[in-house]
Motif scaffolding. Structure first.
Motif, PDB file in Angstrom:
ATOM      1  N   ILE A 241      44.013  38.289  40.612  1.00  0.00           N
ATOM      2  CA  ILE A 241      45.141  38.460  41.537  1.00  0.00           C
ATOM      3  C   ILE A 241      46.221  39.326  40.919  1.00  0.00           C
ATOM      4  CG2 ILE A 241      46.974  37.242  42.771  1.00  0.00           C
ATOM      5  CD1 ILE A 241      45.090  34.895  43.086  1.00  0.00           C
ATOM      6  N   SER A 294      43.116  39.811  48.072  1.00  0.00           N
ATOM      7  CA  SER A 294      43.346  38.843  46.992  1.00  0.00           C
ATOM      8  C   SER A 294      42.776  37.473  47.351  1.00  0.00           C
ATOM      9  CB  SER A 294      44.844  38.734  46.705  1.00  0.00           C
ATOM     10  OG  SER A 294      45.389  39.979  46.323  1.00  0.00           O
ATOM     11  N   SER A 298      39.746  35.655  45.360  1.00  0.00           N
ATOM     12  CA  SER A 298      40.013  34.335  44.787  1.00  0.00           C
ATOM     13  C   SER A 298      39.004  33.304  45.291  1.00  0.00           C
ATOM     14  CB  SER A 298      41.432  33.891  45.136  1.00  0.00           C
ATOM     15  OG  SER A 298      42.381  34.810  44.641  1.00  0.00           O
TER      16      SER A 298
END
Length: 310
Positions: A241, A294, A298
């Protein structure tokens, strides 16, 4: 023929179900009171900004008539997203960040894990001094660290320009320079995280490995690293991130070299669209695309982590 009817569950007075029957749990006022601060913080710092960014991404400013009335907000639906996805500058910024992450993530996490294993194995004297020395760059503000490294890279006054076989601020050397800056700042932070996780490994397990004849390397790779794998995956998620949000290092170096453009990373692309071009709709669309990327990365890393843990 006798018809047997199913027996009904006995009920207590007032029509309530029997003690063995499942009951619906009611949320107590104390639970709501404890959850309220988190809910308010989540709403104010995440949901409201994301919702406002989504609203801005659906509009753009355009002149009406002959332009004497000034710009007006026009609803354009998904046009801003199409402009961002079709912009070659945005494609280049994504490519730069992807190449940066491929180099930075394994280099930084691998170095942090190696240092943590050395400290945990007590092979380094003055362990606290070394851990503090490695962690100290994280305490330096990012802008200050960027300025320090920019002067070190400078061809006029910097010593590294004469030592390195390439130009650290040139078109081919600026990416390794940014990777070096970020790795220098974040390696100590992740080293402390890994070292803390290593200290939780049961000492009796390590003693049993030594009794079985396992050496330091085999103990580290066969016992310590697998036992702190969840911590490593969490660090990997935050590092990925952070790589997508790369901003400070190229922003500082942009003042020292033309190799870093105003749209060198997606974060710089958003900054240029919002505060230089005043195109808030395009900036909001690019920021939401970055947030979605992101979140997907993730989720992918966490899914891999859960699978490896099982």
């Amino acid at each position: 023929m006798t018809v047997v009817t199913p027996a009904r569950a006995p009920q207590s007075a007032g029509g309530s179900a029997a003690p063995g029957a499942p009951r619906r749990r009611r949320t107590s006022p104390a639970t709501l009171l404890l959850v309220a601060p988190f809910a308010l913080l989540l709403t104010g710092t995440v949901l409201v900004p994301v919702g406002y960014a989504l609203y801005l991404s659906l509009f753009t400013e355009r002149l009406s008539g002959l332009g004497f009335d000034g710009p007006h907000d026009v609803f354009v639906w998904l046009e801003n997203y199409g402009d961002v996805l079709g912009d070659a500058a945005f494609h280049d910024s994504v490519a730069n960040v992807a190449l940066y992450a491929l180099i930075h993530v394994p280099l930084m996490l691998g170095g942090a894990l190696l240092l943590a294993l050395l400290l945990d194995a007590a092979t380094v004297r003055l362990r606290q001094v070394w851990s503090l020395a490695v962690f100290l760059p994280y305490a330096v503000p990012g802008v200050i660290a960027g300025l320090v490294w920019a002067y070190l890279y400078s061809p006029n006054i910097g010593p590294l320009n004469d030592v390195l076989p390439w130009d650290p601020l040139g078109s081919d050397g600026v990416l390794p320079s940014i990777v070096n800056m970020a790795t220098w700042q974040w390696m100590g932070y992740n080293m402390i995280i890994f070292y803390t996780a290593l200290r939780t490994v049961p000492r009796e397990v390590l003693e049993a490995a030594r009794v079985d004849g396992a050496g330091a390397v085999r103990t580290a790779l066969g016992i310590k690293v697998p036992m702190i794998r969840p911590t490593m995956f969490v660090a990997l998620v935050f590092t990925v991130i952070g790589s997508l949000q790369l901003f400070t290092e190229p922003l500082v170096l942009r003042n020292f070299t033309p190799s870093v453009t105003s749209t060198w990373t997606p974060s710089l692309y958003v900054y240029e669209a919002a505060f230089i071009s005043n195109d808030y709709g395009r900036a909001a669309a690019a920021s939401l695309l970055l947030a979605v990327a992101s979140a997907l990365l993730s989720a992918l890393v966490m899914r891999l982590s859960a699978r490896r843990t099982r």
